[in-house]
Design a protein around this motif. Structure first.
Motif, PDB file in Angstrom:
ATOM      1  N   LEU A 127       0.840  -1.204   0.000  1.00 31.98           N
ATOM      2  CA  LEU A 127       0.000   0.000   0.000  1.00 31.98           C
ATOM      3  C   LEU A 127       0.874   1.253   0.000  1.00 31.98           C
ATOM      4  O   LEU A 127       0.600   2.212  -0.743  1.00 31.98           O
ATOM      5  CB  LEU A 127      -0.911  -0.001   1.230  1.00 31.98           C
ATOM      6  CG  LEU A 127      -1.806   1.229   1.426  1.00 31.98           C
ATOM      7  CD1 LEU A 127      -2.791   1.387   0.272  1.00 31.98           C
ATOM      8  CD2 LEU A 127      -2.556   1.128   2.763  1.00 31.98           C
ATOM      9  N   ALA A 128       1.922   1.258   0.809  1.00 37.77           N
ATOM     10  CA  ALA A 128       2.802   2.416   0.892  1.00 37.77           C
ATOM     11  C   ALA A 128       3.495   2.695  -0.438  1.00 37.77           C
ATOM     12  O   ALA A 128       3.747   3.844  -0.795  1.00 37.77           O
ATOM     13  CB  ALA A 128       3.843   2.199   1.994  1.00 37.77           C
ATOM     14  N   GLU A 129       3.783   1.639  -1.193  1.00 40.39           N
ATOM     15  CA  GLU A 129       4.446   1.799  -2.484  1.00 40.39           C
ATOM     16  C   GLU A 129       3.502   2.310  -3.571  1.00 40.39           C
ATOM     17  O   GLU A 129       3.953   2.841  -4.586  1.00 40.39           O
ATOM     18  CB  GLU A 129       5.039   0.454  -2.920  1.00 40.39           C
ATOM     19  CG  GLU A 129       6.188  -0.036  -2.043  1.00 40.39           C
ATOM     20  CD  GLU A 129       6.612  -1.447  -2.410  1.00 40.39           C
ATOM     21  OE1 GLU A 129       6.144  -1.961  -3.451  1.00 40.39           O
ATOM     22  OE2 GLU A 129       7.402  -2.040  -1.655  1.00 40.39           O
ATOM     23  N   GLY A 133      -2.112   9.287  -5.406  1.00 38.40           N
ATOM     24  CA  GLY A 133      -3.353   9.512  -6.127  1.00 38.40           C
ATOM     25  C   GLY A 133      -4.574   8.867  -5.499  1.00 38.40           C
ATOM     26  O   GLY A 133      -5.641   8.829  -6.118  1.00 38.40           O
ATOM     27  N   LEU A 134      -4.430   8.363  -4.282  1.00 40.20           N
ATOM     28  CA  LEU A 134      -5.542   7.685  -3.620  1.00 40.20           C
ATOM     29  C   LEU A 134      -6.035   8.469  -2.408  1.00 40.20           C
ATOM     30  O   LEU A 134      -5.243   9.038  -1.658  1.00 40.20           O
ATOM     31  CB  LEU A 134      -5.124   6.283  -3.172  1.00 40.20           C
ATOM     32  CG  LEU A 134      -4.869   5.275  -4.294  1.00 40.20           C
ATOM     33  CD1 LEU A 134      -4.295   3.983  -3.727  1.00 40.20           C
ATOM     34  CD2 LEU A 134      -6.149   4.988  -5.079  1.00 40.20           C
ATOM     35  N   ILE A 135      -7.333   8.481  -2.243  1.00 38.55           N
ATOM     36  CA  ILE A 135      -7.982   9.005  -1.043  1.00 38.55           C
ATOM     37  C   ILE A 135      -8.360   7.794  -0.196  1.00 38.55           C
ATOM     38  O   ILE A 135      -8.855   6.795  -0.721  1.00 38.55           O
ATOM     39  CB  ILE A 135      -9.237   9.808  -1.407  1.00 38.55           C
ATOM     40  CG1 ILE A 135      -8.863  11.037  -2.247  1.00 38.55           C
ATOM     41  CG2 ILE A 135     -10.003  10.236  -0.151  1.00 38.55           C
ATOM     42  CD1 ILE A 135     -10.049  11.704  -2.904  1.00 38.55           C
ATOM     43  N   ASP A 166       0.071   9.726   8.122  1.00 43.48           N
ATOM     44  CA  ASP A 166       1.413   9.954   7.583  1.00 43.48           C
ATOM     45  C   ASP A 166       1.503   9.499   6.119  1.00 43.48           C
ATOM     46  O   ASP A 166       2.188  10.125   5.309  1.00 43.48           O
ATOM     47  CB  ASP A 166       2.464   9.210   8.412  1.00 43.48           C
ATOM     48  CG  ASP A 166       2.670   9.839   9.787  1.00 43.48           C
ATOM     49  OD1 ASP A 166       2.260  11.005   9.981  1.00 43.48           O
ATOM     50  OD2 ASP A 166       3.230   9.157  10.668  1.00 43.48           O
ATOM     51  N   LEU A 167       0.813   8.414   5.805  1.00 43.07           N
ATOM     52  CA  LEU A 167       0.877   7.860   4.451  1.00 43.07           C
ATOM     53  C   LEU A 167       0.081   8.683   3.446  1.00 43.07           C
ATOM     54  O   LEU A 167       0.560   8.985   2.352  1.00 43.07           O
ATOM     55  CB  LEU A 167       0.368   6.412   4.460  1.00 43.07           C
ATOM     56  CG  LEU A 167       0.382   5.677   3.113  1.00 43.07           C
ATOM     57  CD1 LEU A 167       1.800   5.617   2.543  1.00 43.07           C
ATOM     58  CD2 LEU A 167      -0.183   4.267   3.283  1.00 43.07           C
ATOM     59  N   PHE A 168      -1.143   9.063   3.818  1.00 45.56           N
ATOM     60  CA  PHE A 168      -2.034   9.720   2.869  1.00 45.56           C
ATOM     61  C   PHE A 168      -2.146  11.235   3.071  1.00 45.56           C
ATOM     62  O   PHE A 168      -2.724  11.926   2.234  1.00 45.56           O
ATOM     63  CB  PHE A 168      -3.437   9.108   2.953  1.00 45.56           C
ATOM     64  CG  PHE A 168      -3.503   7.696   2.454  1.00 45.56           C
ATOM     65  CD1 PHE A 168      -3.537   7.428   1.096  1.00 45.56           C
ATOM     66  CD2 PHE A 168      -3.537   6.623   3.343  1.00 45.56           C
ATOM     67  CE1 PHE A 168      -3.593   6.125   0.617  1.00 45.56           C
ATOM     68  CE2 PHE A 168      -3.603   5.314   2.883  1.00 45.56           C
ATOM     69  CZ  PHE A 168      -3.618   5.059   1.518  1.00 45.56           C
TER      70      PHE A 168
END
Length: 252
Positions: A127-129, A133-135, A166-168
């Motif tokens: 997922l982190a990779e 472009g994702l919500i 942190d990711l999104f």
């Protein structure tokens, strides 16, 4: 009279096999009736309905939000041992641009080809990779944050929230649902609000839509029985005593 504006961001069509009941054209007809300008599709682990949904939404002048309710493995997607790995957490992902759509397709593909264990699963590393472009939103009561709250692990819930933030970044939302048939849902929502405000994470309100009209509840219940190998008359079985319909903006 101006219609109340609301967008459903958590919607399961009949492409959520043996779970969702919404046929795409009828679903979007209802969205049009309600005066909605946009609507999401977030089927469980799959994107089978994305093209049909896109075309039907465009034909009605509705903005299609292409998404998926992903299954996130508690460990790595290659770990496939026992009950622990068979109980993934849920996470709503919606593409906000072309890159996000490409990442969503990639994640869904990997989930089926490499992560499949009872369900198509991704993990946090993959997922982190592919998060660009994702919500994202924290999903239903089976989302990691909500699950940890319900288990009494508020520290773990807060850590999970910080991970997704942190990711999104500004594209991560805490999802609030009111499902009276889910034990402690109201209390869980209150704790989610506290965490959201503490960490300055925006909130969205959703209904976990599985069918269009309220009177479809019994049919969806029967569908759930087929999925779980149970009879409607069985008392000890999975049952959703909630309104999972495509609720009107006013009621939401």
């Amino acid at each position: 009279m101006t219609k109340q504006q609301f967008t459903h961001l958590h919607v399961h069509t009949h492409y959520s096999l043996l779970d969702g009941m919404c046929k795409v054209p009828e679903l979007l007809d209802k969205a049009k009736e309600y005066g909605m300008t946009a609507c999401a599709i977030t089927d469980h682990g799959v994107m089978y309905g994305a093209i049909e949904f896109y075309k039907e939404a465009k034909a009605r002048g509705i903005k299609p939000l292409i998404g998926c309710e992903m299954y996130v493995a508690p460990r790595r997607l290659t770990d496939k041992t026992g009950k622990a790995d068979a109980r993934p957490n849920h996470l709503i992902l919606i593409a906000k641009n072309k890159k996000g759509y490409e990442n969503l397709m990639y994640l869904s593909t990997i989930a089926h080809l490499e992560g499949y264990y009872y369900k198509p699963r991704i993990d946090k590393d993959i997922l982190a990779e592919h998060s660009e472009g994702l919500i994202a939103s924290s999903a239903c009561f089976k989302g990691e944050i909500t699950q940890k709250i319900k288990e009494g692990d508020e520290k773990g819930a807060e850590e999970a929230l910080k991970y997704f933030k942190d990711l999104f970044g500004e594209d991560f939302y805490i999802e609030l649902q009111y499902l009276p048939g889910i034990p402690d849902q109201r209390e869980t929502n209150e704790k989610l609000k506290i965490f959201a405000k503490k960490h300055k994470v925006p909130m969205v309100v959703t209904n976990d839509v599985h069918y269009i009209n309220k009177e479809d509840a019994d049919a969806q219940d029967a569908l759930l029985c087929i999925q779980t190998g149970k009879m409607v008359t069985d008392e000890d079985r999975m049952k959703m005593d909630c309104d999972l319909s495509f609720i009107s903006p006013e009621e939401m």
